[in-house]
Design a protein around this motif. Structure first.
Motif, PDB file in Angstrom:
ATOM      1  N   GLY A   1      -3.233  -4.551   3.983  1.00  0.00           N
ATOM      2  CA  GLY A   1      -3.506  -3.115   3.818  1.00  0.00           C
ATOM      3  C   GLY A   1      -2.728  -1.888   4.759  1.00  0.00           C
ATOM      4  O   GLY A   1      -2.760  -0.700   4.404  1.00  0.00           O
TER       5      GLY A   1
ATOM      6  N   MET B   1      -9.175   0.074  -3.168  1.00  0.00           N
ATOM      7  CA  MET B   1      -9.914   0.861  -2.137  1.00  0.00           C
ATOM      8  C   MET B   1      -8.729   2.193  -1.902  1.00  0.00           C
ATOM      9  O   MET B   1      -7.796   2.030  -2.028  1.00  0.00           O
ATOM     10  CB  MET B   1      -9.918   0.445  -0.803  1.00  0.00           C
ATOM     11  CG  MET B   1     -10.924  -0.899  -0.628  1.00  0.00           C
ATOM     12  SD  MET B   1     -10.485  -2.198   0.690  1.00  0.00           S
ATOM     13  CE  MET B   1      -8.741  -2.702   0.102  1.00  0.00           C
TER      14      MET B   1
ATOM     15  N   ASP C   1       0.789  -1.185   0.058  1.00  0.00           N
ATOM     16  CA  ASP C   1      -0.021  -0.029   0.035  1.00  0.00           C
ATOM     17  C   ASP C   1       0.818   1.180   0.069  1.00  0.00           C
ATOM     18  O   ASP C   1       1.951   1.264   0.447  1.00  0.00           O
ATOM     19  CB  ASP C   1      -0.916  -0.126   1.286  1.00  0.00           C
ATOM     20  CG  ASP C   1      -2.239  -0.871   0.938  1.00  0.00           C
ATOM     21  OD1 ASP C   1      -2.060  -1.772   0.193  1.00  0.00           O
ATOM     22  OD2 ASP C   1      -3.168  -0.559   1.456  1.00  0.00           O
TER      23      ASP C   1
ATOM     24  N   GLY D   1      -4.762  -1.393  -1.103  1.00  0.00           N
ATOM     25  CA  GLY D   1      -5.279  -0.239  -0.817  1.00  0.00           C
ATOM     26  C   GLY D   1      -4.279   0.971  -1.144  1.00  0.00           C
ATOM     27  O   GLY D   1      -3.127   0.879  -1.118  1.00  0.00           O
TER      28      GLY D   1
END
Length: 535
Positions: free
Chosen positions: A280, A429, A249, A407
């Motif tokens: 994440g 996301m 991430d 993410g």
């Protein structure tokens, strides 16, 4: 409901250890891989009766599951904290509350997400036809959990599969076997039909055996190596699979960001949560050059101030890594970066007094380049790499340069610019001025962009991923198909007329009515079983 299978010979035991002290917390019996087929058959016998229940009736069990978590909150918090080596407050906030929230949301709103929905067809091409999409169960679904997501995520996946009418076989990660056992207890407390959900324990071989068995779909969360084996096993057997392999991430800190919050967010989501091992976790931080030095100084100071040690101490912010092998991997990746010219500003292996686990103090690296392992591989530890950038476009390009796109977060005071950047980031996301809120938002999907996995879990998308879409259409019994024939010039003219009526040009539509009305009338008369005189 038994969570293990009895064997004629003594089954192999999985030991659960406190990663901070090495203390044995308990054990469970492992399920031999060759017994998985029998477990699937057993669940398959129960599932059809469960599927006969109305959605609303199934949903009531999800509410009971939430109540079971609430009732056992303290025991769950203690067990998960010790097995995971995480502070109790973190377990409560990131495992138990999200589990309760997800179960209640599924109970209250899940039925609406899985209810049959109407679809509209063309009134010109099929004037009498009506249609709807129904959601039907797969049958038996396999859920394979990750050690870094031991409770809330798999419980939400199990609940979604159950609401859709499926039976479930759940294999928790070996290092989360006690959490997996508690998942089974929650299901028993909720009063679900005996045998509808089975918990099987073991290592990667049991997970692969589950993927190869006669389950209709697999939901996998875990390492890339095992995940790809599971995905190949499913695809080769023509079954659906949802895979989440973790992430690398990125965090983008723009010049107008709130620096105090950005620093705190990086330390929390990159170092504190599960000691940087959460799904994440922040690993790469791209900072606008004009605020880079200020951000970096505050980040290093904050990292050095984080207390590393036994998570049972309420002052601890960073607990142990999952194993000595994981600690070796983190050190190996960092050493590779240092050997290639990177600079370590703080962090590294530590041995807090009174502990016997694998501890790594929050590390901050600078001077990295794109080909270094620390920029390419998931780290699974509290390591942050900080890179200055000269423009937003450069930050986006660097953030997108990853094969693991779970993410990302953007830190800015400009909501509209943040939204624009979010659309350009290749991630499943994107969070603005936050990182890792996903588990707390039950209505949102969780999953990676291309390269980090396949499909989505949680939220409406996750619920629908647990069911098969079935198209059901209706035509009045007094009509026949408009386009059944016979194939002749009447049908050709009628089809041409329908096409022109859909045109964006008014002249085409006028011509369709002028030249094709009679042919359409004749085609309609055929559909009604009547003839039209030719004139």
């Amino acid at each position: 409901m038994s969570t293990t299978l009895s064997e004629t010979s003594a089954p192999e035991a999985l030991l659960a250890r406190d990663p901070a002290t090495g203390e044995i917390l308990g054990s469970v019996d492992a399920t031999p891989p060759e017994r998985i087929d029998a477990v699937v058959r057993d669940v398959d016998k129960v599932q059809p009766l469960w599927a006969l229940l109305r959605l609303e009736d199934r949903a009531r069990y999800m509410r009971r599951m939430a109540q079971a978590v609430i009732d056992d909150f303290d025991q769950l918090q203690e067990t998960l904290a010790r097995e995971q080596g995480r502070p109790r407050a973190e377990v409560a906030a990131l495992e138990l509350l999200p589990a309760i929230d997800a179960l209640i949301w599924i109970a209250e709103e899940g039925a609406a997400a899985l209810a049959a929905r109407r679809i509209k067809g063309s009134r010109l091409a099929a004037p009498a036809k009506r249609g709807r999409i129904a959601y039907e169960p797969y049958g038996v679904v396999g859920v394979i959990g990750a050690g870094s997501a031991p409770f809330a995520q798999p419980l939400g996946q199990i609940a979604g599969a159950l609401l859709a009418g499926n039976g479930v076989i759940f294999k928790p990660a070996a290092r989360a076997c006690l959490a997996g056992g508690w998942t089974g207890r929650v299901i028993v407390r909720a009063g679900l039909p005996e045998g509808l959900v089975r918990v099987v324990h073991g290592g990667a071989d049991v997970g692969v055996a589950l993927a190869q068995a006669a389950v209709a779909k697999v939901l996998f969360t875990g390492s890339p190596a095992v995940g790809r084996v599971v995905a190949r096993a499913c695809v080769s057997r023509e079954k659906e699979v949802t895979v989440e392999l973790g992430g690398k991430d990125a965090m983008l800190v723009l010049a107008d960001a709130n620096m105090r919050n950005a620093v705190a967010g990086a330390l929390w989501a990159g170092c504190a949560v599960a000691a940087g091992q959460a799904r994440g976790s922040v690993e790469r931080v791209y900072v606008a050059r004009e605020v880079h030095d200020r951000f970096l100084g505050a980040l290093v100071a904050g990292a050095r101030a984080m207390r590393v040690g036994d998570p049972s101490d309420p002052r601890t912010q960073v607990g142990p890594l999952a194993s000595a092998r994981r600690l070796e991997h983190v050190e190996e990746v960092v050493e590779d970066a240092l050997a290639r010219g990177a600079t370590l500003l703080c962090g590294g292996r530590v041995d807090p007094p009174g502990t016997a686990g694998a501890f790594y103090a929050p590390a901050v690296l600078t001077g990295t380049t794109g080909e270094m392992r620390v920029m390419r591989e998931p780290i699974d530890g509290p390591v942050l790499v900080v890179v200055p950038v000269d423009s937003v476009d450069e930050a986006i390009a660097l953030a997108n340069d990853s094969g693991f796109s779970l993410g990302a977060s953007v830190w800015t005071a400009d909501r509209y610019q943040g939204g624009r950047i979010a659309r350009e980031l290749h991630a499943g996301m994107v969070w603005l001025n936050d990182h890792l809120p996903g588990p707390m938002i039950s209505r949102g999907p969780w999953g990676a962009a291309a390269g980090g996995g396949l499909g989505r879990t949680l939220g409406e998308a996750g619920l629908r991923a647990c069911a098969q879409e079935k198209l059901i259409t209706w035509d009045p019994p007094v009509t026949r198909g408009l386009w059944w024939g016979p194939y002749d010039q009447t049908m050709v003219r009628a089809a041409r007329a329908v096409a022109r009526m859909r045109s964006g040009r008014e002249s085409d539509r006028e011509r369709a009515w002028r030249d094709g009305a009679l042919s359409l009338a004749r085609a309609g008369a055929r559909a009604l079983g009547r003839g039209v005189p030719r004139g």
